[in-house]
Design a protein around this motif. Structure first.
Motif, PDB file in Angstrom:
ATOM      1  N   THR D 108       0.858  -1.290  -0.058  1.00  0.00           N
ATOM      2  CA  THR D 108      -0.299  -0.026   0.083  1.00  0.00           C
ATOM      3  C   THR D 108       0.953   1.040  -0.087  1.00  0.00           C
ATOM      4  O   THR D 108       0.818   2.261  -0.528  1.00  0.00           O
ATOM      5  CB  THR D 108      -0.445  -0.166   1.132  1.00  0.00           C
ATOM      6  OG1 THR D 108      -1.657  -1.276   1.324  1.00  0.00           O
ATOM      7  CG2 THR D 108      -2.056   1.386   1.729  1.00  0.00           C
ATOM      8  N   VAL D 109       2.152   1.091   1.322  1.00  0.00           N
ATOM      9  CA  VAL D 109       2.962   2.487   0.827  1.00  0.00           C
ATOM     10  C   VAL D 109       3.321   2.389  -0.646  1.00  0.00           C
ATOM     11  O   VAL D 109       3.943   3.751  -1.318  1.00  0.00           O
ATOM     12  CB  VAL D 109       3.808   1.973   1.700  1.00  0.00           C
ATOM     13  CG1 VAL D 109       5.412   3.907   1.461  1.00  0.00           C
ATOM     14  CG2 VAL D 109       3.327   2.564   3.396  1.00  0.00           C
ATOM     15  N   ALA D 110       3.954   1.185  -0.987  1.00  0.00           N
ATOM     16  CA  ALA D 110       4.805   1.387  -2.728  1.00  0.00           C
ATOM     17  C   ALA D 110       3.917   2.421  -3.550  1.00  0.00           C
ATOM     18  O   ALA D 110       3.942   3.143  -4.092  1.00  0.00           O
ATOM     19  CB  ALA D 110       4.970   0.001  -3.248  1.00  0.00           C
ATOM     20  N   ARG D 111       2.299   1.800  -3.597  1.00  0.00           N
ATOM     21  CA  ARG D 111       1.648   2.202  -4.229  1.00  0.00           C
ATOM     22  C   ARG D 111       1.159   3.614  -3.914  1.00  0.00           C
ATOM     23  O   ARG D 111       1.180   4.228  -4.786  1.00  0.00           O
ATOM     24  CB  ARG D 111       0.279   1.720  -4.360  1.00  0.00           C
ATOM     25  CG  ARG D 111      -1.141   2.453  -4.884  1.00  0.00           C
ATOM     26  CD  ARG D 111      -2.324   1.833  -4.927  1.00  0.00           C
ATOM     27  NE  ARG D 111      -2.719   1.652  -3.075  1.00  0.00           N
ATOM     28  CZ  ARG D 111      -3.499   2.549  -2.346  1.00  0.00           C
ATOM     29  NH1 ARG D 111      -3.439   3.982  -3.167  1.00  0.00           N
ATOM     30  NH2 ARG D 111      -3.378   2.582  -1.330  1.00  0.00           N
ATOM     31  N   MET D 112       0.985   4.055  -2.979  1.00  0.00           N
ATOM     32  CA  MET D 112       1.227   6.254  -2.840  1.00  0.00           C
ATOM     33  C   MET D 112       2.167   6.443  -3.048  1.00  0.00           C
ATOM     34  O   MET D 112       2.331   7.664  -3.231  1.00  0.00           O
ATOM     35  CB  MET D 112       0.977   5.713  -1.151  1.00  0.00           C
ATOM     36  CG  MET D 112      -0.350   5.707  -0.539  1.00  0.00           C
ATOM     37  SD  MET D 112      -0.476   5.663   1.467  1.00  0.00           S
ATOM     38  CE  MET D 112      -1.059   6.789   2.131  1.00  0.00           C
ATOM     39  N   SER D 132      -5.629 -10.699  -1.981  1.00  0.00           N
ATOM     40  CA  SER D 132      -6.470 -11.209  -3.392  1.00  0.00           C
ATOM     41  C   SER D 132      -5.344 -11.517  -4.942  1.00  0.00           C
ATOM     42  O   SER D 132      -5.601 -12.111  -5.434  1.00  0.00           O
ATOM     43  CB  SER D 132      -7.420 -10.670  -2.983  1.00  0.00           C
ATOM     44  OG  SER D 132      -7.025  -9.320  -3.267  1.00  0.00           O
ATOM     45  N   ALA D 133      -4.856 -10.526  -4.941  1.00  0.00           N
ATOM     46  CA  ALA D 133      -4.336 -10.341  -6.459  1.00  0.00           C
ATOM     47  C   ALA D 133      -3.178 -11.483  -6.894  1.00  0.00           C
ATOM     48  O   ALA D 133      -2.618 -11.968  -8.202  1.00  0.00           O
ATOM     49  CB  ALA D 133      -3.562  -8.685  -6.728  1.00  0.00           C
ATOM     50  N   THR D 134      -2.614 -12.612  -6.145  1.00  0.00           N
ATOM     51  CA  THR D 134      -1.569 -14.235  -6.203  1.00  0.00           C
ATOM     52  C   THR D 134      -2.554 -14.587  -5.754  1.00  0.00           C
ATOM     53  O   THR D 134      -2.916 -15.554  -4.654  1.00  0.00           O
ATOM     54  CB  THR D 134      -0.879 -13.240  -5.930  1.00  0.00           C
ATOM     55  OG1 THR D 134       0.829 -14.452  -5.815  1.00  0.00           O
ATOM     56  CG2 THR D 134      -0.614 -13.764  -4.253  1.00  0.00           C
ATOM     57  N   MET D 305       3.637  -4.564  -9.440  1.00  0.00           N
ATOM     58  CA  MET D 305       3.585  -5.732  -8.439  1.00  0.00           C
ATOM     59  C   MET D 305       3.577  -7.409  -9.439  1.00  0.00           C
ATOM     60  O   MET D 305       2.522  -7.642 -10.674  1.00  0.00           O
ATOM     61  CB  MET D 305       1.999  -5.663  -7.620  1.00  0.00           C
ATOM     62  CG  MET D 305       2.636  -7.224  -6.381  1.00  0.00           C
ATOM     63  SD  MET D 305       1.400  -7.042  -5.191  1.00  0.00           S
ATOM     64  CE  MET D 305       0.352  -9.149  -5.674  1.00  0.00           C
ATOM     65  N   VAL D 306       4.288  -8.491  -9.152  1.00  0.00           N
ATOM     66  CA  VAL D 306       4.280  -9.599  -9.460  1.00  0.00           C
ATOM     67  C   VAL D 306       3.629 -10.120  -9.319  1.00  0.00           C
ATOM     68  O   VAL D 306       3.682 -10.043  -7.794  1.00  0.00           O
ATOM     69  CB  VAL D 306       6.486 -10.607  -9.227  1.00  0.00           C
ATOM     70  CG1 VAL D 306       7.355  -9.059 -10.407  1.00  0.00           C
ATOM     71  CG2 VAL D 306       6.459 -10.483  -8.298  1.00  0.00           C
ATOM     72  N   ALA D 307       2.689 -11.371  -9.483  1.00  0.00           N
ATOM     73  CA  ALA D 307       2.153 -12.629  -8.615  1.00  0.00           C
ATOM     74  C   ALA D 307       1.806 -13.747  -9.710  1.00  0.00           C
ATOM     75  O   ALA D 307       2.445 -13.988 -10.909  1.00  0.00           O
ATOM     76  CB  ALA D 307       1.148 -11.627  -9.648  1.00  0.00           C
ATOM     77  N   LEU D 308       1.738 -14.978  -8.979  1.00  0.00           N
ATOM     78  CA  LEU D 308       1.189 -15.500  -9.334  1.00  0.00           C
ATOM     79  C   LEU D 308      -0.734 -16.309 -10.034  1.00  0.00           C
ATOM     80  O   LEU D 308      -1.242 -16.039  -8.968  1.00  0.00           O
ATOM     81  CB  LEU D 308       1.706 -16.961  -8.453  1.00  0.00           C
ATOM     82  CG  LEU D 308       1.748 -18.410  -8.836  1.00  0.00           C
ATOM     83  CD1 LEU D 308       3.159 -18.959 -10.441  1.00  0.00           C
ATOM     84  CD2 LEU D 308       1.972 -19.752  -7.767  1.00  0.00           C
ATOM     85  N   ALA D 319      -2.022  -1.372  -7.314  1.00  0.00           N
ATOM     86  CA  ALA D 319      -3.779  -0.991  -6.762  1.00  0.00           C
ATOM     87  C   ALA D 319      -4.774  -1.922  -6.384  1.00  0.00           C
ATOM     88  O   ALA D 319      -5.605  -2.023  -5.628  1.00  0.00           O
ATOM     89  CB  ALA D 319      -4.463   0.266  -7.411  1.00  0.00           C
ATOM     90  N   GLU D 320      -4.852  -2.604  -7.744  1.00  0.00           N
ATOM     91  CA  GLU D 320      -5.459  -3.548  -7.192  1.00  0.00           C
ATOM     92  C   GLU D 320      -5.426  -4.569  -6.703  1.00  0.00           C
ATOM     93  O   GLU D 320      -5.968  -5.669  -6.087  1.00  0.00           O
ATOM     94  CB  GLU D 320      -5.552  -5.109  -9.523  1.00  0.00           C
ATOM     95  CG  GLU D 320      -5.994  -6.168  -9.521  1.00  0.00           C
ATOM     96  CD  GLU D 320      -5.924  -6.761 -10.654  1.00  0.00           C
ATOM     97  OE1 GLU D 320      -5.993  -8.173 -10.677  1.00  0.00           O
ATOM     98  OE2 GLU D 320      -5.320  -6.184 -11.354  1.00  0.00           O
ATOM     99  N   ALA D 321      -3.826  -4.785  -6.356  1.00  0.00           N
ATOM    100  CA  ALA D 321      -3.085  -6.000  -5.328  1.00  0.00           C
ATOM    101  C   ALA D 321      -3.202  -6.084  -3.991  1.00  0.00           C
ATOM    102  O   ALA D 321      -3.347  -6.643  -3.146  1.00  0.00           O
ATOM    103  CB  ALA D 321      -1.124  -6.189  -5.700  1.00  0.00           C
ATOM    104  N   THR D 322      -3.542  -4.950  -3.368  1.00  0.00           N
ATOM    105  CA  THR D 322      -4.198  -4.614  -1.776  1.00  0.00           C
ATOM    106  C   THR D 322      -5.468  -3.891  -2.073  1.00  0.00           C
ATOM    107  O   THR D 322      -5.758  -3.621  -0.750  1.00  0.00           O
ATOM    108  CB  THR D 322      -2.757  -3.616  -2.151  1.00  0.00           C
ATOM    109  OG1 THR D 322      -3.471  -1.697  -3.360  1.00  0.00           O
ATOM    110  CG2 THR D 322      -1.533  -3.777  -2.336  1.00  0.00           C
TER     111      THR D 322
END
Lengths: 341, 341, 341, 341
Positions: D108-112, D132-134, D305-308, D319-322
C-alpha cells in the motif's frame, strides 16, 4: 599462542562445529590466535595458510562440511618433505602447534609428526565410527540418521510394490552405520564386514519376511562380502578385469531376485551420508571436542587426541588411538539379528 | 512365561520401540507371550489388560507415542489397593511378571512393588535425562533435536527483526535439554535450574551479543529461576494469587526488553518436544533397552532396571536407580558458558 | 453405491491420502461403501478385492505408499480378458463403478474401459508432473523436496573437497523435478530431456563455477541426453551390447572430469524420490483430489478425471487428459538458465 | 540502472531467495547494480543504504530470514518525510527505482509512493496467503509445512494420554494456514476467522472423535472467534482490562475441557512458523518472483507487482493488489469440514 587448524580426509558433518569450538574458546579464554590450513596437510606442505579470526567461525555449529577444505594429501607423500617441511612452514608463520581433525590416516600422520617433534593435537573424525580410542565420533550419528530416514522412505515403496529393497550404506571395514540404521529402521537383514553370512541366510531372511506379508529390507555395509561366494565369477568382469557391478547392493540384488523369485531393487546412499547439517547430537559432541582440543593445546599435551568415554571427554595418546580399528562385536550383531526375517 | 508391559508417566519418543524390542525378542527367542497393560498402572489396578501378539508391534520402531497408552495413576493412590491389588490382577491373567517403562515416579513404584514381592523389571524413561543410574535414556536426544531445530528457525526471524528471542525448553529439575540444544544451536545464554544466574548476567550476555551485531538467543529450562529476584513481585499475581505469567520465558522477556531496550520475544516449545517420530539414536537405544529388558526377565532379575553405561546395556538395582536425580554438573555448564554473549 | 478403488503404476507419496479422502467423504456424505482392489488392475482381473471400511483409512493422510498395493498389470494384457473380464468381476462384487488412481498408462486404460461402457473416474498421479490436463499432481512436490534436500547435502561435501557433483533425478520425458530441485538448490546447471545441450555448454557452466571459487552442482533428469554426442561410443558397451554405464549422471561424470580436470562424482537419487511421508502440500492436494473424485462419482461423471487448475479442482475428460505429455516450456528453462554457471 | 531492494513487515521464509533472484538476473542479464536498503522503509527514510554485489547473495536460496533486515517503519509515519524524503535519498544514491518486498501494508505504501511519482515495483509477501492478487505467495507453504509437522508430533502425545489438543496457528484475518495444515494433519476441527462456529459445534466434533476412540486435534487460526460467545466475560480480564488469556487456543482449552470432561492442552506455534529454511516450493516461487521483478524493472513497469496465476508469473497493478484480502471461501472450509469429528 598461534595455533593452526586443519581438516583432512573425507567430509564429515560436524567438522565446522569443531573448528568453531576451538576458535571461540581459544580466543575468549586463552587469547590464542588461529591460522586456517587449507585442504588438510596439503596446506601445510604447500604453505596455503590464512588467518582465522573469531568472526569467521560465526554460525558454523550447524553448517555441514569444512570451511578449511580437505584433501587426502599427506606430508610423507613423495616429494612432500615430511616433518622437516611441516616445521619449516610452521616456523614461517610462527605457528606454535596445530590441531589435526581427521580419521585413522590423518591421526597416524599426526602421530608420526609428533614423534619427530612436531607439536600436534588430534581430533578424531570417522563417519564409520571405527576408531577404537573413542566411544563415538561426530558425524556418525548424522550418517545413521540420514540412512535411517532414507530407508524409511524406500520401505514404503517396497511395500507398495511388494518388492525386496537392498540398501547399501557406508562402512568399509566396520558395520556400525549398517547396524544402527538397520535397527532403527527395522531392517529384516543387516550385513556387515565383521560377520560372515551366506547367501542362503540372506535369502532365508528375505523369504521369511515375505511369508509374513511384508516387503523385505536388507541393509548392507559397503564392505560386506558373502561368505563362500565368488560374486565376480557369477557376474563377470568387464574388459578391464573390473567386476561388472560396483557395490555390494548391486551384486546382491540379482542373486536375491533369482533365488527367491521376489522382485528386488537396490539403492546406494553414498555421499548423501556425509554431507549437510549435522544432528544436534553431533553438533554438541563436535563442539565439546573442539573446546577440549584447545584445552589440550593450552596444557601442551602434544601427541594426544581428544576422545569420548561414556559422557566424558578425555585425552588419549595418538599412538593408542590409531592402533586398531573398532569393529562391531559379534554380540551386538547377534542382538540385532534377533529382529531379522 | 506370560509377561505384562506398561508405559507410565509423560509421553516420550521411543516407548513404542521399547515395546517392540521386548515382544520381538521375547516371542522369537524365549517363546514368551505378552499382555498389554493399558495406561500404565491404571490398567493393573482397573484390570484393563489385553493380549499383545507379535504382529501388533510391527513397524513400531519409528512410531512416536505408546500403543499401550499412559497415565499418572499409581497403585498406591487412595483406594487403588497397592501391591495386593496388583498381585490379584496379575494372578487373574496368569502374568508371571511385568516390565514397567517409565520415569522416576514409575520406577519408584516398581521398586516398592518389588519390595512387596511383585516380579517387575524397569526400563528408564525420562525425556529430561535426569535419572542418575543411566548415562542417557531414549527420548532425550529426540527432544534436543526438536528444540535445536526450533531454535534454528526462531533465530533467523530474530536476526531479520534485530530482536532477542527467549526460548523455553523442558527441564524442571535438570537442564540437560537446555544445555545440549543451547550448545547445538549456538545460543548466547543457557539458563538451567542447577546454576544460579542473575538478571545482570543475562542482560550482559544479551547486550554483548547485540554489540557484535547479532540477534541474541536465550535458551531457558522451564525450571530455571533468576538468582535473587522475586519475579512474581515484579509481574504481579492474578486474582487467584497465581503468578501472572506461566513460564520462565514469558517472565524473562519483559525484563530483558526493559533493561536492555532490545525488542524481545518468547516461545515455549512445550509438548512439541515429547511427540512424534524418534531420532535414529533413540530408536536404537530404545530397541536395545527392550531386548535387554526381556533378557533380564528371562534371567528373573526382578527388581532391576536396564541402563546404558558407555556403550553397554547393563542391569542396575531399581533402588539405586531412583535414589537421586542427575543434575548438569557445574563444569559442563561452565564449558558451554565460554560460548555465551 | 458400492465403489471400488485401485492404485496403479509407480509408487507416489499421497496415494493413501487420496484413498482416505474418497472413503471419508463417500462414507459420511453419500453413504457409499467401498471395495479395495489389490495391486491396481491386477486385482480387477484376478478378482483380488476386499471391503474397505472407514476405519481402515484412519491416519492415512501422512502415510507414504498405498495400502491397496500397486502393479503394472493391465486388463488389456495378453489373456487378461479386457473390459469383459473387468465387468464380470465388478458385477460379482456389485461394484457400481471404480476410481482409478494412476499415471498416463493407468488413465489410458481407464479411458478405454470407459469407452467400452465401464463406469470409471480417474485421479491423476505422476511424480514427474508430466500430465498436461492438470497444473500439478500430488507426489511431485514431495519428490522435489527430497531431491532438494539431498542436493543441499551433497553440495556441502562437494565444497569441502572442491569437487563437481552430478545428481540424477527422476524425469524420463519431462524435466520438472530437475528444473524445480535445481532452482531450489541453486544448481549451476540443469539438464532436462526437453532442452538439447552440448557437452561444451555443460563444461562451460562447470568451469565458470569453479572460476568463481565454488563447487559446481549439475542436476540432470534421467531422460536427458547430450546433444550431438554418442555416449555409448565413448564409454563402450558390455558383451551384451548394453551401454557400460546405467544412468546419465554416471555417463556425464567421467566426461566432465576429463574435459575440465575437476574431480567429479555422481549420485542417482532413484527410488528415494517416490517413497515416504508426503509434504503438507501433497497431502492437501491428494485429499482434495480424493473428495472431488467421490463427488464426481456421485454426479456419475464417468469417463472424467479430477484435475487442478489454478487453485480449483475441476473435472476433465479422460480422453483430453491422456493426449499429450506436459513438457517443460523452453522459457521456463531459459528463466532458470540465467542462474547457471 | 541502479536499483534498490527492501524487505518490510514480518519475517517470511523465501525473502532471501527473492533478493538472490533479483540480483543474479539483474547482474547477468541487464547489468544493473544493486543497493541494499536496510530494515525496509526505515533505510530509505534514514538513509541506511549499502551496495549489494552479486557475491553477497551467494547461497541465499535456502537461507531463511532476510539479509536486508526488516521493520514496520513507513515513510508516511509522523515526521518521516513521505515521498519527498524517499526521492531525496534515492537521488543521493542515484537509485533509478526500487523493489519493495512485503505484505499488504508495504505494498500500500509502495502504491502511494508510486502515485507520487516514485519508481517502485512490488513483490508480494504474506505468510498468511491473504493477498487477493496472487494465487499464493512464498513463505505460506513453509508455514503450513512447519505447522503440519508440529501437529503430527503433538498428536502422538495426545493419543498416548487420551487428550484433546488445541493448536493455534497464524492467520489473523484469513484461515489459510489453519485450513491446509488442518487438512494435511487430519485435524478433527479447523477453526478460521471466516467461518462462525459455536462452542457446541466444536465440542460436538471433539466428542465424536473421542467416541471413535481417538484423541481430538483442533486447529485454530489466531483470528478465530467463537460465534455468540463473549470469552472475556467467561475468563475475565486482568487489572488492566486485558483479557486474561492471550490466544484463542488458550481460551478454548478450558472451555472444551469443562464441557466435554476430556483433558485438553493447548500449543501456540507462533514465530516457529515464519523462520528457518524455506521449503523447495517456496524457494522456487521466491526465485521466480525475484527474476520476474527485475524483468518488470527492466520494462519500467513501475507501480506493478509480480503475482502467480496458475503456473505463470504475471504483473498486476499495485492498486489492484492491495484492494481486498483473500479469505478462505466458504466452500473450501465446507470441503474440509467433511473430515471433521
Amino acid at each position: 599462542m598461534k595455533i593452526g587448524i586443519l581438516t583432512s580426509g573425507g567430509d564429515c558433518p560436524g567438522l565446522n562445529a569443531v573448528i568453531r569450538g576451538i576458535v571461540l574458546k581459544g580466543d575468549k579464554v586463552y587469547e590464542h590466535t588461529f591460522l586456517g590450513i587449507r585442504d588438510g596437510y596439503r596446506g601445510l606442505v604447500e604453505d596455503d595458510i590464512f588467518t582465522l579470526p573469531r568472526k569467521q567461525v560465526r554460525g558454523l555449529s550447524k553448517q555441514g562440511g569444512t570451511i578449511l577444505g580437505t584433501s587426502r594429501t599427506g606430508p610423507y607423500g613423495e616429494g612432500n618433505g615430511g616433518a622437516e617441511r611441516v616445521r619449516e612452514v610452521m616456523d614461517k608463520h610462527e605457528m606454535d602447534g596445530f590441531i589435526a581433525i581427521g580419521g585413522e590416516g590423518t591421526l597416524t600422520v599426526a602421530r608420526m609428526l609428533h614423534e619427530e617433534g612436531v607439536p600436534v593435537i588430534g581430533v578424531p573424525k570417522t563417519i564409520d565410527n571405527d576408531l577404537s580410542a573413542t566411544d563415538v565420533t561426530f558425524g556418525f550419528e548424522t550418517a545413521v540418521a540420514i540412512a535411517t530416514e532414507s530407508i524409511d522412505r524406500l520401505r514404503t515403496t517396497a511395500e507398495s510394490h511388494h518388492r525386496c529393497m537392498v540398501v547399501e550404506v557406508m562402512g568399509r571395514d566396520a558395520g556400525w552405520i549398517a547396524l544402527n540404521a538397520g535397527i532403527a529402521s527395522g531392517a529384516h537383514a543387516i550385513l556387515i564386514p565383521e560377520v560372515p553370512v551366506t547367501i542362503e541366510q540372506v535369502t532365508g531372511w528375505v523369504q521369511a519376511t515375505v511369508n509374513r506379508g511384508r516387503a523385505p529390507v536388507v541393509v548392507a555395509a559397503e564392505g560386506f562380502r558373502l561368505a563362500g561366494e565368488d560374486v565376480s565369477a557369477k557376474h563377470g568382469v568387464d574388459h578391464m578385469g573390473r567386476p561388472r557391478f560396483g557395490g555390494i547392493a548391486e551384486q546382491l540384488t540379482p542373486i536375491i531376485e533369482e533365488r527367491t523369485g521376489i522382485e528386488t531393487r537396490s539403492m546406494t546412499l553414498g555421499h548423501l551420508q556425509r554431507g549437510g547439517v549435522p544432528t544436534s547430537y553431533d553438533r554438541v559432541l563436535a563442539t565439546r571436542f573442539g573446546t577440549a582440543a584447545i584445552d589440550a593445546v593450552h596444557r601442551k599435551e602434544w601427541g594426544t587426541m581428544v576422545a569420548l568415554k561414556g559422557t566424558d571427554i578425555v585425552s588419549v595418546e595418538l599412538a593408542e588411538a590409531t592402533s586398531e580399528i573398532k569393529s562391531v562385536p559379534r554380540e551386538r550383531w547377534d542382538e540385532a539379528a534377533i529382529l531379522f526375517g
